[in-house]
Scaffold this motif. Structure first.
Motif, PDB file in Angstrom:
ATOM      1  N   SER A 121     -18.543 -60.452 -20.199  1.00 35.23           N
ATOM      2  CA  SER A 121     -17.717 -59.933 -21.301  1.00 35.23           C
ATOM      3  C   SER A 121     -16.371 -59.440 -20.807  1.00 35.23           C
ATOM      4  CB  SER A 121     -18.458 -58.806 -22.028  1.00 35.23           C
ATOM      5  OG  SER A 121     -18.600 -57.670 -21.192  1.00 35.23           O
ATOM      6  N   GLN A 122     -16.321 -59.021 -19.554  1.00 30.71           N
ATOM      7  CA  GLN A 122     -15.061 -58.544 -18.978  1.00 30.71           C
ATOM      8  C   GLN A 122     -14.284 -59.674 -18.299  1.00 30.71           C
ATOM      9  OE1 GLN A 122     -16.314 -55.322 -16.388  1.00 30.71           O
ATOM     10  NE2 GLN A 122     -16.162 -53.820 -18.044  1.00 30.71           N
ATOM     11  N   SER A 123     -14.811 -60.880 -18.397  1.00 29.35           N
ATOM     12  CA  SER A 123     -14.161 -62.064 -17.800  1.00 29.35           C
ATOM     13  C   SER A 123     -13.906 -61.877 -16.306  1.00 29.35           C
ATOM     14  CB  SER A 123     -12.838 -62.375 -18.519  1.00 29.35           C
ATOM     15  OG  SER A 123     -13.069 -62.679 -19.886  1.00 29.35           O
ATOM     16  N   ILE A 124     -14.876 -61.274 -15.628  1.00 30.75           N
ATOM     17  CA  ILE A 124     -14.788 -61.135 -14.174  1.00 30.75           C
ATOM     18  C   ILE A 124     -15.383 -62.398 -13.557  1.00 30.75           C
ATOM     19  CG2 ILE A 124     -15.534 -59.819 -12.171  1.00 30.75           C
ATOM     20  CD1 ILE A 124     -15.508 -57.324 -13.860  1.00 30.75           C
ATOM     21  N   ARG A 125     -14.536 -63.291 -13.167  1.00 27.85           N
ATOM     22  CA  ARG A 125     -14.966 -64.591 -12.649  1.00 27.85           C
ATOM     23  C   ARG A 125     -15.514 -64.460 -11.233  1.00 27.85           C
ATOM     24  NH1 ARG A 125      -9.614 -67.800 -13.006  1.00 27.85           N
ATOM     25  NH2 ARG A 125     -10.866 -69.319 -11.823  1.00 27.85           N
ATOM     26  N   GLU A 126     -16.502 -65.303 -10.956  1.00 30.52           N
ATOM     27  CA  GLU A 126     -17.133 -65.277  -9.641  1.00 30.52           C
ATOM     28  C   GLU A 126     -16.131 -65.538  -8.519  1.00 30.52           C
ATOM     29  OE1 GLU A 126     -18.233 -67.024 -12.188  1.00 30.52           O
ATOM     30  OE2 GLU A 126     -20.252 -66.283 -12.649  1.00 30.52           O
ATOM     31  N   GLU A 127     -15.112 -66.372  -8.802  1.00 33.77           N
ATOM     32  CA  GLU A 127     -14.134 -66.712  -7.765  1.00 33.77           C
ATOM     33  C   GLU A 127     -13.400 -65.492  -7.226  1.00 33.77           C
ATOM     34  OE1 GLU A 127     -13.984 -70.291 -10.636  1.00 33.77           O
ATOM     35  OE2 GLU A 127     -14.495 -68.152 -10.676  1.00 33.77           O
ATOM     36  N   PHE A 128     -13.332 -64.424  -8.038  1.00 33.29           N
ATOM     37  CA  PHE A 128     -12.567 -63.253  -7.636  1.00 33.29           C
ATOM     38  C   PHE A 128     -13.234 -62.477  -6.492  1.00 33.29           C
ATOM     39  CE2 PHE A 128     -10.872 -63.068 -12.234  1.00 33.29           C
ATOM     40  CZ  PHE A 128      -9.883 -63.984 -11.923  1.00 33.29           C
ATOM     41  N   TYR A 129     -14.527 -62.656  -6.299  1.00 37.00           N
ATOM     42  CA  TYR A 129     -15.196 -61.904  -5.232  1.00 37.00           C
ATOM     43  C   TYR A 129     -16.238 -62.746  -4.490  1.00 37.00           C
ATOM     44  CZ  TYR A 129     -18.807 -61.294  -8.838  1.00 37.00           C
ATOM     45  OH  TYR A 129     -19.765 -61.513  -9.808  1.00 37.00           O
ATOM     46  N   LEU A 130     -17.010 -63.568  -5.223  1.00 38.06           N
ATOM     47  CA  LEU A 130     -18.057 -64.356  -4.569  1.00 38.06           C
ATOM     48  C   LEU A 130     -17.502 -65.424  -3.638  1.00 38.06           C
ATOM     49  CD1 LEU A 130     -20.805 -64.947  -7.315  1.00 38.06           C
ATOM     50  CD2 LEU A 130     -20.966 -63.554  -5.240  1.00 38.06           C
ATOM     51  N   PHE A 131     -16.328 -65.930  -3.943  1.00 40.07           N
ATOM     52  CA  PHE A 131     -15.716 -66.943  -3.081  1.00 40.07           C
ATOM     53  C   PHE A 131     -15.657 -66.437  -1.645  1.00 40.07           C
ATOM     54  CE2 PHE A 131     -12.264 -69.098  -0.982  1.00 40.07           C
ATOM     55  CZ  PHE A 131     -12.334 -70.398  -1.427  1.00 40.07           C
ATOM     56  N   ARG A 132     -15.169 -65.217  -1.464  1.00 39.47           N
ATOM     57  CA  ARG A 132     -15.048 -64.645  -0.125  1.00 39.47           C
ATOM     58  C   ARG A 132     -16.417 -64.255   0.427  1.00 39.47           C
ATOM     59  NH1 ARG A 132     -11.606 -59.762  -0.385  1.00 39.47           N
ATOM     60  NH2 ARG A 132     -13.518 -58.527  -0.459  1.00 39.47           N
ATOM     61  N   TRP A 133     -17.248 -63.647  -0.400  1.00 40.97           N
ATOM     62  CA  TRP A 133     -18.567 -63.235   0.056  1.00 40.97           C
ATOM     63  C   TRP A 133     -19.312 -64.401   0.693  1.00 40.97           C
ATOM     64  CZ3 TRP A 133     -21.479 -59.731  -4.039  1.00 40.97           C
ATOM     65  CH2 TRP A 133     -20.726 -58.579  -4.287  1.00 40.97           C
ATOM     66  N   ILE A 134     -19.380 -65.515  -0.035  1.00 39.55           N
ATOM     67  CA  ILE A 134     -20.199 -66.653   0.397  1.00 39.55           C
ATOM     68  C   ILE A 134     -19.545 -67.407   1.544  1.00 39.55           C
ATOM     69  CG2 ILE A 134     -21.148 -68.881  -0.328  1.00 39.55           C
ATOM     70  CD1 ILE A 134     -21.374 -67.593  -3.184  1.00 39.55           C
ATOM     71  N   THR A 135     -18.255 -67.709   1.394  1.00 43.36           N
ATOM     72  CA  THR A 135     -17.579 -68.506   2.413  1.00 43.36           C
ATOM     73  C   THR A 135     -17.617 -67.827   3.775  1.00 43.36           C
ATOM     74  OG1 THR A 135     -16.079 -69.379   0.725  1.00 43.36           O
ATOM     75  CG2 THR A 135     -15.421 -69.672   3.010  1.00 43.36           C
ATOM     76  N   LEU A 136     -17.444 -66.530   3.805  1.00 44.96           N
ATOM     77  CA  LEU A 136     -17.379 -65.801   5.070  1.00 44.96           C
ATOM     78  C   LEU A 136     -18.683 -65.113   5.435  1.00 44.96           C
ATOM     79  CD1 LEU A 136     -13.810 -64.226   4.786  1.00 44.96           C
ATOM     80  CD2 LEU A 136     -14.496 -66.492   5.586  1.00 44.96           C
ATOM     81  N   LEU A 137     -19.777 -65.502   4.770  1.00 45.86           N
ATOM     82  CA  LEU A 137     -21.100 -64.913   5.055  1.00 45.86           C
ATOM     83  C   LEU A 137     -21.035 -63.384   5.038  1.00 45.86           C
ATOM     84  CD1 LEU A 137     -22.419 -67.265   7.909  1.00 45.86           C
ATOM     85  CD2 LEU A 137     -22.663 -67.515   5.420  1.00 45.86           C
ATOM     86  N   LEU A 138     -20.215 -62.861   4.134  1.00 46.85           N
ATOM     87  CA  LEU A 138     -20.100 -61.412   3.903  1.00 46.85           C
ATOM     88  C   LEU A 138     -19.528 -60.645   5.088  1.00 46.85           C
ATOM     89  CD1 LEU A 138     -23.465 -61.010   1.991  1.00 46.85           C
ATOM     90  CD2 LEU A 138     -21.208 -60.536   1.032  1.00 46.85           C
ATOM     91  N   SER A 139     -18.898 -61.353   6.003  1.00 45.78           N
ATOM     92  CA  SER A 139     -18.375 -60.689   7.200  1.00 45.78           C
ATOM     93  C   SER A 139     -17.215 -59.741   6.901  1.00 45.78           C
ATOM     94  CB  SER A 139     -17.931 -61.724   8.238  1.00 45.78           C
ATOM     95  OG  SER A 139     -16.884 -62.538   7.727  1.00 45.78           O
ATOM     96  N   GLN A 140     -16.555 -59.912   5.737  1.00 48.03           N
ATOM     97  CA  GLN A 140     -15.430 -59.054   5.402  1.00 48.03           C
ATOM     98  C   GLN A 140     -15.802 -57.900   4.485  1.00 48.03           C
ATOM     99  OE1 GLN A 140     -12.107 -59.315   6.812  1.00 48.03           O
ATOM    100  NE2 GLN A 140     -13.734 -60.164   8.061  1.00 48.03           N
ATOM    101  N   GLU A 141     -17.042 -57.843   4.081  1.00 47.04           N
ATOM    102  CA  GLU A 141     -17.472 -56.769   3.179  1.00 47.04           C
ATOM    103  C   GLU A 141     -18.068 -55.596   3.941  1.00 47.04           C
ATOM    104  OE1 GLU A 141     -16.201 -57.769   0.385  1.00 47.04           O
ATOM    105  OE2 GLU A 141     -16.027 -59.699   1.404  1.00 47.04           O
ATOM    106  N   PHE A 142     -18.421 -55.823   5.205  1.00 45.59           N
ATOM    107  CA  PHE A 142     -19.113 -54.792   5.974  1.00 45.59           C
ATOM    108  C   PHE A 142     -18.496 -54.640   7.359  1.00 45.59           C
ATOM    109  CE2 PHE A 142     -22.282 -56.912   3.200  1.00 45.59           C
ATOM    110  CZ  PHE A 142     -22.561 -55.840   2.355  1.00 45.59           C
ATOM    111  N   SER A 143     -18.840 -53.548   8.006  1.00 46.41           N
ATOM    112  CA  SER A 143     -18.396 -53.338   9.381  1.00 46.41           C
ATOM    113  C   SER A 143     -19.047 -54.385  10.283  1.00 46.41           C
ATOM    114  CB  SER A 143     -18.811 -51.939   9.855  1.00 46.41           C
ATOM    115  OG  SER A 143     -20.236 -51.842   9.914  1.00 46.41           O
ATOM    116  N   LEU A 144     -18.510 -54.567  11.471  1.00 47.49           N
ATOM    117  CA  LEU A 144     -19.051 -55.565  12.391  1.00 47.49           C
ATOM    118  C   LEU A 144     -20.527 -55.320  12.718  1.00 47.49           C
ATOM    119  CD1 LEU A 144     -18.571 -58.076  14.117  1.00 47.49           C
ATOM    120  CD2 LEU A 144     -17.768 -56.575  15.956  1.00 47.49           C
ATOM    121  N   PRO A 145     -20.953 -54.080  13.016  1.00 43.04           N
ATOM    122  CA  PRO A 145     -22.382 -53.855  13.278  1.00 43.04           C
ATOM    123  C   PRO A 145     -23.273 -54.234  12.094  1.00 43.04           C
ATOM    124  CG  PRO A 145     -21.111 -51.999  14.085  1.00 43.04           C
ATOM    125  CD  PRO A 145     -20.160 -52.848  13.287  1.00 43.04           C
ATOM    126  N   ASP A 146     -22.832 -53.907  10.883  1.00 42.24           N
ATOM    127  CA  ASP A 146     -23.613 -54.259   9.691  1.00 42.24           C
ATOM    128  C   ASP A 146     -23.625 -55.770   9.468  1.00 42.24           C
ATOM    129  OD1 ASP A 146     -24.500 -51.762   9.057  1.00 42.24           O
ATOM    130  OD2 ASP A 146     -23.006 -51.376   7.502  1.00 42.24           O
TER     131      ASP A 146
END
Length: 401
Positions: A301-326
């Motif tokens: 309903s808020q038109s939050i498209r997956e490309e705005f966040y999932l693109f990076r999450w998936i492509t980079l295996l979430l390496s940019q969402e967490f610290s290196l140890p995590d």
């Protein structure tokens, strides 16, 4: 006591004459012990670099290290040097910078610079909150200090004026900074070490350059640096010096194996196919819709498209969402998944569902900000546990149908 017991379990599995891959994966899915070099060895096996039979490791490693050395000598050579020559030779009319012959070393050299420009810019962004990639390697490329010096220091080929402009680019979905998180926005370039030394980021640069040369169909795509970074860090930090000495070679082959599994995410022509990034984003969206329809409806309903966040999450295996140890802890589980990367879909879906309360009450701006900058307050073990819970009652294979 529990940690020591798990460590002993790992050592028993890895010490066997034939590694039980299934047992290793099951144990690794709950995290790999940091001690005794267990993680680097386990990753080499889980990424199919080392075979299950332990007595074949020596021959496999010896052969691969010879192959990689050959790649370095053949692909990163200064133009104007004749093969097998022991002294520097003058440039002749047979091969010179203006030579139109497609087989000219100079012709290839100038084409390679386009690739190298992006690689060099990206590797300087690696893990800015730790000093590891700025530090000197204990094992620099031996050909760089060879008196003949046939192998070139890659960063010297890059024009500094080009690097100082346009540091933020649109990704292929048209989203500015689509692969660059908030951690990467204000960075100083890594300093170049004195002659004869080589920083870890320079080693990573060489690996990526060789990979791009060997895989012209894929080439180098922005974000690959974030995939290779945790791999090289893990292998180069191995407490066993015999393994750490060959971290560059081992990283190259493990990265190549990993990319063979996820490279469809980096190929633009496959973006909207079932195997490309679009298909994986659809799986995550359908997973959220199945597990928590209210959250899915809120985002829709808020038109939050997956490309705005999932693109990076998936492509980079979430390496940019967490610290290196995590990130490394998460990758223990991702690499141990026999159906890679189904667990990644479950992890991404779980991350969204874990933000349920905030998402249902937040407006467009706050929800977008939260998804693009995942809260540090959510612990990695909670995320992984949620992903396993989801996998236990959702058939991920049918999410895209």
């Amino acid at each position: 006591m529990a940690d020591k017991r798990r460590e002993n379990e790992f050592l028993e599995i890895l010490g066997a004459s034939v590694i039980n891959i299934k047992q290793l994966g099951k144990l690794s899915s709950y995290g790999i012990s940091d001690t005794c070099g267990i993680r680097p060895l386990a990753w080499r096996i889980l990424l199919k670099y080392l075979p299950a039979k332990r007595d074949s490791w020596a021959s496999v490693l010896d052969e691969n290290r010879k192959i990689y050395k050959q790649f370095v000598n053949e692909m990163i050579i200064k133009p104007g040097l004749k093969e097998y020559c022991t002294e520097r030779t003058d440039v002749t009319m047979d091969d010179h910078p203006l030579n139109p012959n497609p087989k000219s070393e100079w012709n290839s050299y100038f084409k390679d610079n386009d690739i190298l420009l992006q690689i060099d810019k990206d590797v300087r962004r690696l893990c800015p909150d730790i000093s590891f990639f700025q530090n000197a390697s204990n094992y620099p490329c031996e050909d760089l200090v060879n008196p003949i010096n046939r192998v070139e220091v890659l960063h010297k080929r890059v024009q500094r004026t080009a690097l100082s402009s346009q540091n933020v680019a649109k990704n292929r979905s048209g989203i500015v900074s689509g692969l660059i998180s908030k951690k990467k926005q204000a960075l100083e370039e890594y300093a170049v070490l004195p002659e004869g030394s080589e920083a870890h980021w320079e080693v990573v640069e060489r690996i990526l350059f060789i990979y791009a040369k060997l895989n012209p169909g894929t080439g180098y795509v922005q974000g690959m640096n974030e995939i290779i970074g945790p791999l090289f860090y893990t292998f180069a930090s191995d407490p066993n010096k015999d393994w750490a000495e060959h971290a560059e070679c081992d990283t190259f082959f493990c990265f190549t194996n990993l990319m063979s599994e996820i490279r469809d995410n980096f190929i633009k022509t496959l973006d909207h196919s079932m195997t490309g990034i679009g298909g994986t984003m659809d799986k995550v969206s359908n997973l959220v819709k199945t597990c928590d329809p209210k959250v899915w409806l809120r985002l829709d309903s808020q038109s939050i498209r997956e490309e705005f966040y999932l693109f990076r999450w998936i492509t980079l295996l979430l390496s940019q969402e967490f610290s290196l140890p995590d990130t490394i802890r998460l990758w223990d589980s991702l690499f141990s998944d026999p159906l890679r990367f189904d667990l990644l879909v479950a992890v991404c879906g779980g991350m969204i569902i874990l933000l349920r309360d905030q998402l249902l009450t937040g407006d467009f701006s706050s929800n977008m900000k939260m998804l693009q900058n995942f809260p540090d307050s959510v612990e990695m073990e909670v995320i992984i546990a949620k992903a396993h819970e989801i996998k236990s009652y959702v058939n991920l294979a049918y999410l895209q149908k």
